[in-house]
Design a protein around this motif. Structure first.
Motif, PDB file in Angstrom:
ATOM      1  N   GLN A   1      55.412  56.730  61.559  1.00  0.00           N
ATOM      2  CA  GLN A   1      55.491  57.741  61.224  1.00  0.00           C
ATOM      3  C   GLN A   1      56.821  57.941  60.022  1.00  0.00           C
ATOM      4  O   GLN A   1      56.709  58.555  59.126  1.00  0.00           O
ATOM      5  N   ILE A   2      57.745  57.172  60.031  1.00  0.00           N
ATOM      6  CA  ILE A   2      58.794  57.272  59.258  1.00  0.00           C
ATOM      7  C   ILE A   2      58.507  56.691  58.052  1.00  0.00           C
ATOM      8  O   ILE A   2      58.801  57.102  56.879  1.00  0.00           O
ATOM      9  N   THR A   3      57.607  55.590  58.086  1.00  0.00           N
ATOM     10  CA  THR A   3      57.185  54.839  57.049  1.00  0.00           C
ATOM     11  C   THR A   3      56.242  55.676  56.131  1.00  0.00           C
ATOM     12  O   THR A   3      56.276  55.905  54.901  1.00  0.00           O
ATOM     13  N   ALA A   4      55.182  56.553  56.888  1.00  0.00           N
ATOM     14  CA  ALA A   4      54.532  57.318  56.249  1.00  0.00           C
ATOM     15  C   ALA A   4      55.176  58.471  55.658  1.00  0.00           C
ATOM     16  O   ALA A   4      54.697  58.959  54.655  1.00  0.00           O
TER      17      ALA A   4
ATOM     18  N   PRO B   1      62.691  61.864  46.270  1.00  0.00           N
ATOM     19  CA  PRO B   1      62.622  60.468  45.871  1.00  0.00           C
ATOM     20  C   PRO B   1      63.205  59.481  46.904  1.00  0.00           C
ATOM     21  O   PRO B   1      64.017  59.731  47.718  1.00  0.00           O
ATOM     22  N   LEU B   2      62.751  58.307  46.948  1.00  0.00           N
ATOM     23  CA  LEU B   2      63.552  57.327  47.915  1.00  0.00           C
ATOM     24  C   LEU B   2      64.548  56.700  47.164  1.00  0.00           C
ATOM     25  O   LEU B   2      64.275  55.685  46.101  1.00  0.00           O
ATOM     26  N   ASP B   3      65.821  56.781  47.522  1.00  0.00           N
ATOM     27  CA  ASP B   3      66.771  56.079  46.965  1.00  0.00           C
ATOM     28  C   ASP B   3      67.257  54.856  48.039  1.00  0.00           C
ATOM     29  O   ASP B   3      66.668  54.731  48.783  1.00  0.00           O
ATOM     30  N   MET B   4      68.292  54.187  47.427  1.00  0.00           N
ATOM     31  CA  MET B   4      68.583  52.983  48.230  1.00  0.00           C
ATOM     32  C   MET B   4      68.895  53.361  49.586  1.00  0.00           C
ATOM     33  O   MET B   4      68.658  52.326  50.688  1.00  0.00           O
ATOM     34  N   TRP B   5      69.616  54.468  49.982  1.00  0.00           N
ATOM     35  CA  TRP B   5      70.126  54.564  51.379  1.00  0.00           C
ATOM     36  C   TRP B   5      69.049  54.935  52.277  1.00  0.00           C
ATOM     37  O   TRP B   5      68.783  54.487  53.320  1.00  0.00           O
ATOM     38  N   LYS B   6      67.781  55.707  51.559  1.00  0.00           N
ATOM     39  CA  LYS B   6      66.989  56.023  52.565  1.00  0.00           C
ATOM     40  C   LYS B   6      66.107  54.950  52.657  1.00  0.00           C
ATOM     41  O   LYS B   6      65.449  54.648  53.635  1.00  0.00           O
ATOM     42  N   GLY B   7      65.800  53.957  51.661  1.00  0.00           N
ATOM     43  CA  GLY B   7      65.080  52.630  51.923  1.00  0.00           C
ATOM     44  C   GLY B   7      65.880  51.841  53.129  1.00  0.00           C
ATOM     45  O   GLY B   7      64.978  51.311  53.601  1.00  0.00           O
ATOM     46  N   LEU B   8      66.979  51.648  52.804  1.00  0.00           N
ATOM     47  CA  LEU B   8      67.973  50.923  53.866  1.00  0.00           C
ATOM     48  C   LEU B   8      67.661  51.305  55.230  1.00  0.00           C
ATOM     49  O   LEU B   8      67.465  50.562  56.287  1.00  0.00           O
ATOM     50  N   GLY B   9      67.906  52.825  55.285  1.00  0.00           N
ATOM     51  CA  GLY B   9      67.664  53.118  56.554  1.00  0.00           C
ATOM     52  C   GLY B   9      66.295  53.336  57.158  1.00  0.00           C
ATOM     53  O   GLY B   9      66.131  52.756  58.295  1.00  0.00           O
ATOM     54  N   ALA B  10      65.228  53.080  56.348  1.00  0.00           N
ATOM     55  CA  ALA B  10      63.861  52.994  56.720  1.00  0.00           C
ATOM     56  C   ALA B  10      63.794  51.316  57.030  1.00  0.00           C
ATOM     57  O   ALA B  10      63.308  51.152  58.350  1.00  0.00           O
ATOM     58  N   VAL B  11      64.163  50.579  56.382  1.00  0.00           N
ATOM     59  CA  VAL B  11      64.143  49.033  56.794  1.00  0.00           C
ATOM     60  C   VAL B  11      64.875  48.888  58.087  1.00  0.00           C
ATOM     61  O   VAL B  11      64.477  47.946  59.058  1.00  0.00           O
ATOM     62  N   LEU B  12      65.947  49.563  58.197  1.00  0.00           N
ATOM     63  CA  LEU B  12      66.857  49.221  59.809  1.00  0.00           C
ATOM     64  C   LEU B  12      65.909  49.782  60.791  1.00  0.00           C
ATOM     65  O   LEU B  12      65.884  49.271  61.753  1.00  0.00           O
ATOM     66  N   PHE B  13      65.436  50.834  60.314  1.00  0.00           N
ATOM     67  CA  PHE B  13      64.769  51.846  61.438  1.00  0.00           C
ATOM     68  C   PHE B  13      63.320  50.643  62.154  1.00  0.00           C
ATOM     69  O   PHE B  13      63.182  50.581  63.076  1.00  0.00           O
ATOM     70  N   VAL B  14      62.983  50.224  61.113  1.00  0.00           N
ATOM     71  CA  VAL B  14      61.664  49.433  61.445  1.00  0.00           C
ATOM     72  C   VAL B  14      62.091  48.231  61.953  1.00  0.00           C
ATOM     73  O   VAL B  14      61.556  47.540  62.984  1.00  0.00           O
TER      74      VAL B  14
END
Length: 146
Positions: free
Chosen positions: A104-107, A122-135
């Motif tokens: 869900q988060i990724t989609a 927009p997907l910024d560095m912090w959102k991207g990092l948060g998503a990677v850490l979540f996954v």
């Protein structure tokens, strides 16, 4: 207002986990598609009562002005209910929900980037990092140990 919306989202998340567990129990008794049908039937009855009693603030007649693809939520709901109850019945609430939320988060991030609801986020560095850490966290929860 934002805090209220996030609180409602949290309540929704708890409800989804509980609903998945309840649907899995029902699915084991009647079958997965049968359970999905019963879940949608009871939900439709409740929504019909809400609409017929005037408790809604919306405009059902305005549905004809919505884009055709916005109605795909109905068929997706069938897939969601069936997928949740089928997966929870096989791997348990925690594992299934972890996989569900990671997907869900990724989609959601991709949909926000494309502005599917009318507002691009927009997907910024912090959102991207948060998503990677979540996954990564989901991977740690889902990996087999021992």
């Amino acid at each position: 207002m934002r805090l209220v919306a996030l609180g409602i989202a949290g309540l929704s998340g708890v409800s989804m986990a509980l609903q998945g567990a309840l649907n899995a129990v029902l699915g084991k008794k009647v079958g997965s598609f049968e359970a999905a049908f019963l879940v949608h039937l009871t939900g439709s009855i409740i929504l019909a009562v809400i609409l017929l009693t005037g408790m809604s603030q919306g405009q059902l007649k305005a549905a004809s002005s919505a884009p055709w693809w916005s109605f795909l939520g109905g068929p997706l709901s069938v897939l969601i209910i069936w997928g949740v109850l089928s997966s929870i019945g096989k791997v348990g609430v925690g594992f299934a929900t972890t996989a569900i939320v990671a997907a869900q988060i990724t989609a959601a991030l991709v949909l926000d980037m494309f502005g599917i609801t009318g507002e691009k986020v927009p997907l910024d560095m912090w959102k991207g990092l948060g998503a990677v850490l979540f996954v990564l966290g989901a991977y740690l929860l889902l990996r087999r140990t021992g």
